[in-house]
Design a protein around this motif. Structure first.
Motif, short mmCIF file in Angstrom:
data_model
loop_
_atom_site.label_atom_id
_atom_site.label_comp_id
_atom_site.label_asym_id
_atom_site.label_seq_id
_atom_site.Cartn_x
_atom_site.Cartn_y
_atom_site.Cartn_z
N ARG A 377 0.87 -1.18 0.00
CA ARG A 377 0.00 0.00 0.00
C ARG A 377 0.90 1.23 0.00
O ARG A 377 1.95 1.23 0.65
CB ARG A 377 -0.87 0.06 1.26
CG ARG A 377 -1.86 -1.08 1.41
CD ARG A 377 -3.16 -0.76 0.72
NE ARG A 377 -4.20 -1.71 1.08
CZ ARG A 377 -5.02 -2.27 0.21
NH1 ARG A 377 -4.91 -2.02 -1.08
NH2 ARG A 377 -5.96 -3.09 0.61
N LEU A 413 -13.08 -13.24 12.51
CA LEU A 413 -14.31 -12.90 11.77
C LEU A 413 -15.11 -14.16 11.44
O LEU A 413 -16.32 -14.22 11.64
CB LEU A 413 -13.95 -12.25 10.45
CG LEU A 413 -14.10 -10.74 10.28
CD1 LEU A 413 -13.90 -10.37 8.83
CD2 LEU A 413 -15.44 -10.22 10.78
N LEU A 585 -12.50 -3.63 10.99
CA LEU A 585 -13.57 -4.54 10.62
C LEU A 585 -14.91 -3.85 10.72
O LEU A 585 -15.75 -3.95 9.82
CB LEU A 585 -13.55 -5.77 11.54
CG LEU A 585 -12.31 -6.64 11.45
CD1 LEU A 585 -12.40 -7.82 12.40
CD2 LEU A 585 -12.12 -7.13 10.01
N GLY A 589 -17.05 -2.93 7.47
CA GLY A 589 -18.18 -3.86 7.43
C GLY A 589 -19.55 -3.26 7.23
O GLY A 589 -20.48 -3.99 6.95
N THR A 592 -19.81 -0.61 3.03
CA THR A 592 -19.77 -1.41 1.80
C THR A 592 -21.07 -2.19 1.61
O THR A 592 -21.71 -2.11 0.57
CB THR A 592 -18.61 -2.41 1.90
OG1 THR A 592 -18.63 -2.99 3.20
CG2 THR A 592 -17.28 -1.76 1.64
N PHE A 647 -23.71 -5.71 -8.50
CA PHE A 647 -22.30 -5.44 -8.19
C PHE A 647 -21.59 -4.91 -9.44
O PHE A 647 -20.87 -3.92 -9.40
CB PHE A 647 -21.58 -6.71 -7.74
CG PHE A 647 -21.87 -7.15 -6.32
CD1 PHE A 647 -22.47 -6.30 -5.41
CD2 PHE A 647 -21.51 -8.42 -5.88
CE1 PHE A 647 -22.73 -6.70 -4.10
CE2 PHE A 647 -21.76 -8.84 -4.58
CZ PHE A 647 -22.37 -7.98 -3.69
N THR A 656 -10.07 -0.42 -6.13
CA THR A 656 -9.75 -1.03 -4.84
C THR A 656 -9.10 0.07 -3.99
O THR A 656 -8.94 1.20 -4.45
CB THR A 656 -8.72 -2.18 -5.00
OG1 THR A 656 -7.49 -1.60 -5.46
CG2 THR A 656 -9.20 -3.22 -5.99
N ILE A 721 -15.18 -6.87 -7.65
CA ILE A 721 -15.73 -5.91 -6.70
C ILE A 721 -15.10 -6.04 -5.31
O ILE A 721 -15.16 -5.13 -4.50
CB ILE A 721 -17.30 -6.05 -6.67
CG1 ILE A 721 -17.97 -4.85 -6.04
CG2 ILE A 721 -17.73 -7.31 -5.97
CD1 ILE A 721 -17.98 -3.65 -6.91
N ARG A 728 -7.18 -9.13 -1.23
CA ARG A 728 -8.61 -9.35 -1.45
C ARG A 728 -9.37 -9.12 -0.15
O ARG A 728 -8.86 -9.41 0.93
CB ARG A 728 -8.79 -10.80 -1.92
CG ARG A 728 -10.15 -11.11 -2.42
CD ARG A 728 -10.21 -12.52 -2.94
NE ARG A 728 -11.50 -12.70 -3.57
CZ ARG A 728 -11.69 -13.28 -4.75
NH1 ARG A 728 -10.67 -13.77 -5.41
NH2 ARG A 728 -12.90 -13.39 -5.26
N ILE A 730 -11.28 -9.22 3.15
CA ILE A 730 -11.40 -10.36 4.06
C ILE A 730 -12.86 -10.56 4.52
O ILE A 730 -13.17 -11.54 5.18
CB ILE A 730 -10.47 -10.25 5.30
CG1 ILE A 730 -10.82 -9.04 6.15
CG2 ILE A 730 -9.02 -10.22 4.91
CD1 ILE A 730 -10.05 -9.02 7.47
N GLY A 735 -19.90 -10.23 3.30
CA GLY A 735 -20.57 -9.25 2.46
C GLY A 735 -21.58 -9.90 1.52
O GLY A 735 -22.74 -9.48 1.45
C1 HEM Z 1 -20.32 -5.90 -0.36
C2 HEM Z 1 -19.45 -5.74 0.59
C3 HEM Z 1 -17.98 -5.46 0.42
C4 HEM Z 1 -17.27 -5.07 -0.67
C5 HEM Z 1 -17.80 -4.79 -2.06
C6 HEM Z 1 -15.87 -4.97 -0.27
C7 HEM Z 1 -14.84 -4.62 -1.11
C8 HEM Z 1 -13.53 -4.50 -0.71
C9 HEM Z 1 -12.45 -4.07 -1.56
C10 HEM Z 1 -12.57 -3.69 -3.03
C11 HEM Z 1 -11.33 -4.06 -0.83
C12 HEM Z 1 -9.93 -3.65 -1.30
C13 HEM Z 1 -9.19 -4.74 -1.96
C14 HEM Z 1 -7.85 -4.27 -2.47
O1 HEM Z 1 -7.33 -3.28 -2.00
O2 HEM Z 1 -7.33 -4.89 -3.39
C15 HEM Z 1 -11.66 -4.49 0.50
C16 HEM Z 1 -10.75 -4.62 1.52
C17 HEM Z 1 -11.10 -4.96 2.80
N1 HEM Z 1 -12.35 -5.30 3.25
FE1 HEM Z 1 -14.04 -5.40 2.13
N2 HEM Z 1 -15.78 -5.29 1.06
C18 HEM Z 1 -17.03 -5.61 1.51
C19 HEM Z 1 -17.35 -6.00 2.79
C20 HEM Z 1 -16.47 -6.13 3.82
C21 HEM Z 1 -16.83 -6.57 5.15
C22 HEM Z 1 -18.23 -6.99 5.59
C23 HEM Z 1 -15.68 -6.54 5.90
C24 HEM Z 1 -15.45 -6.92 7.34
C25 HEM Z 1 -16.28 -7.41 8.15
C26 HEM Z 1 -14.61 -6.10 5.04
C27 HEM Z 1 -13.30 -5.93 5.43
C28 HEM Z 1 -12.27 -5.55 4.59
C29 HEM Z 1 -10.90 -5.37 5.03
C30 HEM Z 1 -10.36 -5.54 6.45
C31 HEM Z 1 -10.16 -5.01 3.90
C32 HEM Z 1 -8.67 -4.71 3.81
C33 HEM Z 1 -7.90 -5.90 3.31
C34 HEM Z 1 -6.42 -5.62 3.15
O3 HEM Z 1 -6.01 -4.47 3.01
O4 HEM Z 1 -5.65 -6.58 3.17
N3 HEM Z 1 -15.13 -5.85 3.79
N4 HEM Z 1 -13.02 -4.76 0.55
#
Ligand code: HEM
Length: 790
Positions: A377, A413, A585, A589, A592, A647, A656, A721, A728, A730, A735
């Motif tokens: 990052r 989680l 989280l 959470g 999105t 989506f 992202t 998405i 990716r 987590i 979701g």
């Molecule tokens: C429809 C629901 C959701 C979508 C569309 C979504 C989408 C994404 C995307 C696009 C990223 C970035 C990936 C990247 O940088 O390559 C991401 C990262 C992340 N998401 Fe989600 N997310 C969703 C729900 C959630 C939920 C429910 C949680 C936790 C309970 C969550 C926790 C995280 C975390 C912690 C990251 C960071 C991962 C990292 O940097 O290694 N997301 N999400």
């Protein structure tokens, strides 16, 4: 040091207008600076383009000279030049901050003081002018010579750039100047500063802690060698050694009314300023110097090694890069540009190169097949405010300790959401939480319909979704009118505006020091968010029982307290960083999932025939007697296809979170150096005409087989998405499952429509997550009578 004496007549005149009360002096300075900067930038841009063109042509003819140029360009001389550029950048920051402070100061004394500081910094910049002029000129010539093959003479390495740099006047590059008039001193306390200030002007060298120490601790006045009272701004807020720049006494020419050319006794600026001493010319000179020096920084850009190319991309303006083109809907602009420059292209934001990846195959290549190279990052300044700089998602960290924390978060989680739960009455805890919230929403929506003609469901969705993640993380549910929760969840737009890819304040250092409402709101949201989570976490600490782990927070605290022997202490997360996981989280959470659901509701309302098909499938597979369960998912292909299309079509996360290369790498034949910021354009991949037929139409059928009875996994996997690879999301399973359960529970019970005659605008508003404009015109009615009624 020479002064543009022709400008002097104006100087005093202009300044006196300021002090005569027509307008604050600072306003002239700021306006002048902005206008002059602008015209200066334009001119510089034109000349730069010309120089670049010439270099390009010459470089094409003598490609073998490139190695020599890059060898020379990395010489220690260049590093010195770059140091000067840093000084110049910092000085300009001082100017801007000082002027901004002057604007804000309500008493004249403070205003003068801030202006004085700004002017002093401008004068220092002026000193760099000669240097900037000469080096810029020389560099331009030398690069041309080198490119044309003329830089290498009989003298071997005595020629070329290094040789020319040696011709620089004595004293350069050695700044601050040493000599009869100026020297660098260290002062340890205020009285020393006053003493120095009696015969010199003192300016604290702006280095890293620039703004920390910027608030002047004390102002001192003392008689100087010339008998005048001196104003010595001492920026040493803390005791200890502070490096200062000691300027030579500045000569100035005739004041207003004096015959031109009359020279007065040297006076320190602090004394002179209230009477006035600054001209548009000087501001221009300072601005031009700064721009020139910035142009020099372009030599910092790494060149591709032999045989490789740098990614192509649109040319940008100096200092601003392509920021002006990208200020509105960057996902669309970058999609358009990718048609011209390809899947790997480079834009510049501020002075920082950013590689933009498009095309599903290229994105997979980078994030999956070259996962280690692209998993980093970037170090963006706004991220320091997220989870106090310890965020899992928004921080530069990606080493072993980070990997351990990500794993820990994933496991915790899973345990409290989708893993089978012996205690839950449903198949898992997530199903239990979502069912409770979705049933509440159905009742609430019907109640709202009784009270109003139509309503906006989004704030209710937000609280319900937040309640699900609160239940998982904190074992707690909030009422829908709980002000504490509302004050946190309702600020998601302020977060998304700044956290979205391409926020200029993250890429243009100067903007960080200018008043910025979005950034102030961002800091505020993050502070409130952390305070909210911290209170809950503290409560968990005080009631923690290792035999009875209640939720994700308990599980993380338990891990902290175990401190297992044998575990590598280097990757053992600290208490603080563990707590920040909960922050992440909870933060990731709810916005999105809420945004995804609100798009689903909008599409269902906009396309009633599609909504009816989903409801027919629900009636047929689940019936009307029991609520939908997660285990029904595989038997509802049309509903699944609808969610995938929502989506894809909305691409609610257009990019992202920005990535960064962890080492020098090559993608599709293009060289990308380590630490390059990388944007992944998910929107482009989801609307790519090479992959999707008629991508702008909303057609769930595109994910089904010809008979419409089965979901095509291959097509489903093309929707991008949740990101891919080592970063990716987590929370992907949570979701997807949440969207499925909320949507099916609501659509099983309710028919959704939009109030007739009302216009809705579903244009996505750019941000980290893209939403449509708030719309109060949703209407809902019960599809069939409740059990026991009618
Ligand atoms: C429809 C629901 C959701 C979508 C569309 C979504 C989408 C994404 C995307 C696009 C990223 C970035 C990936 C990247 O940088 O390559 C991401 C990262 C992340 N998401 Fe989600 N997310 C969703 C729900 C959630 C939920 C429910 C949680 C936790 C309970 C969550 C926790 C995280 C975390 C912690 C990251 C960071 C991962 C990292 O940097 O290694 N997301 N999400």
């Amino acid at each position: 040091m020479s002064w543009p004496s022709a400008a002097r007549g104006q100087i005093t005149h202009e300044y006196q207008r300021g002090t005569a009360g027509e307008a604050p002096v600072s306003s002239y300075l700021v306006e002048g600076l902005v206008v002059l900067f602008h015209s200066c930038l334009q001119q510089l841009h034109e000349s730069l383009v010309e120089i670049q063109k010439r270099i390009h042509v010459a470089a094409g003819e003598v490609a073998e000279q490139r190695d020599e140029v890059s060898r020379v360009a990395s010489s220690s001389h260049i590093h010195k030049l770059i140091d000067h550029v840093h000084h110049a950048e910092q000085l300009l920051v001082v100017v801007v901050v000082a002027l901004a402070e002057a604007y804000g100061a309500d008493d004249v004394g403070h205003r003068h003081h801030h202006v004085a500081v700004g002017v002093e910094a401008l004068l220092l910049l002026h000193q760099l002018q000669e240097f900037g002029d000469q080096v810029a000129g020389l560099l331009g010539d030398v690069l041309l010579q080198e490119a044309a093959g003329g830089g290498r003479g009989a003298g071997g390495d005595g020629e070329g750039l290094q040789g020319v740099l040696r011709q620089l006047p004595a004293g350069f590059p050695h700044f601050p100047r040493v000599g009869a008039e100026g020297q660098t001193l260290s002062i340890r306390n205020v009285s020393e500063a006053v003493e120095v200030g009696a015969s010199h002007e003192v300016f604290r060298l702006p280095h890293q802690g620039l703004l920390d120490g910027f608030q002047p601790a004390e102002h001192h006045h003392g008689p100087g060698a010339d008998g005048h009272l001196h104003h010595v701004p001492v920026f040493a807020a803390q005791p200890g050694e502070h490096q200062v720049w000691v300027l030579p006494q500045l000569q100035h020419t005739a004041q207003h009314g004096e015959p031109a050319g009359t020279r007065r006794a040297a006076q320190p600026l602090g004394c002179v300023l209230p009477a006035g001493l600054i001209s548009a010319t000087e501001v221009l000179v300072a601005a031009a110097t700064f721009c020139l020096l910035l142009l020099l920084t372009q030599t910092r850009r790494q060149h591709a090694p032999k045989g490789l190319r740098s990614p192509p991309g649109p040319r940008g303006l100096p200092m601003l890069g392509n920021v002006l083109e990208l200020r509105k809907d960057p996902h669309l602009v970058l999609t358009r540009l990718s048609r011209k420059y390809g899947d790997v292209m480079e834009v510049t934001i501020g002075s920082r190169p950013v590689v933009v990846l498009s095309g599903l195959e290229t994105i997979k290549q980078a994030l999956v097949r070259q996962a280690e190279d692209f998993m980093g990052r970037p170090d963006l300044p706004s991220w320091q405010y997220v989870s106090n700089g310890h965020s899992l998602a928004f921080s530069y960290e990606c080493g072993d300790a980070w990997k351990a924390r990500r794993k820990l978060a994933q496991n915790a989680l899973k345990t409290f959401s989708i893993a089978a739960s012996p205690t839950a009455s449903s198949s898992c805890l997530l199903e239990e939480h979502v069912s409770t919230e979705a049933s509440y929403l159905v009742t609430k929506f019907l109640q709202l319909m009784e009270e109003k003609q139509s309503f906006n469901p989004n704030s209710y969705l937000m609280v319900s979704v937040a309640n699900v993640i609160c239940a998982i993380c904190f074992g707690k549910r909030y009422d829908h009118d709980d002000q504490e929760l509302l004050s946190v969840v309702n600020m998601n737009t302020e977060f998304g505006d700044v956290a979205a890819a391409g926020n200029p304040a993250d890429f243009i250092p100067l903007l960080r020091y200018l008043p910025n409402r979005a950034m102030a709101a961002f800091k505020d949201v993050n502070a409130r968010f952390s305070a909210f989570v911290q209170k809950i976490v503290q409560n968990h600490y005080s009631t923690f029982d290792k035999e009875h782990i209640r939720d994700v927070t308990d599980s993380l605290i338990g891990h902290c307290q175990e401190k297992k022997t044998g575990e590598d202490v280097r990757v053992q997360p600290s208490d603080e960083s563990i707590i920040s996981i909960v922050n992440d989280l909870f933060g990731a959470g709810f916005d999105t999932v809420t945004t995804a659901l609100s798009w689903c509701m909008m599409y269902a309302a906009l396309y009633p025939h599609i909504q009816k098909k989903i409801q027919a499938e629900l009636d047929q597979t689940i019936g009307r007697e029991r609520r939908p369960r997660l285990s029904d998912r595989g038997m509802l292909p049309y509903t699944e296809a609808f969610i995938l299309e929502a989506f894809r079509h909305s691409s609610l996360l257009p990019f992202t979170i920005p990535h960064c290369t962890t080492k020098d790498t090559v993608l599709n034949g293009y060289y990308i150096p380590k630490d390059t910021c990388v944007f992944i354009n998910q929107w482009q991949a989801n609307h790519d005409e090479k992959i999707w037929k008629d991508p702008s139409s909303f057609k769930p059928e595109r994910f089904l087989n010809a008979a419409g009875t089965e979901l095509s996994r291959t097509e489903a996997d093309k929707v991008l998405i949740f990101g891919l690879g080592k970063r990716r999301c987590i929370g992907e399973s949570i979701g997807r499952w949440e969207v499925f359960l909320f949507l099916t529970t609501i659509l099983q019970q309710l028919e959704i429509s939009l109030a007739p005659g009302q216009r809705v605008d579903i244009t996505p508003q750019y941000g980290l997550t893209m939403k449509y404009k708030q719309c109060e015109c949703f209407q809902m009615k019960k599809r069939f009578p409740s059990k026991g009624s009618a």
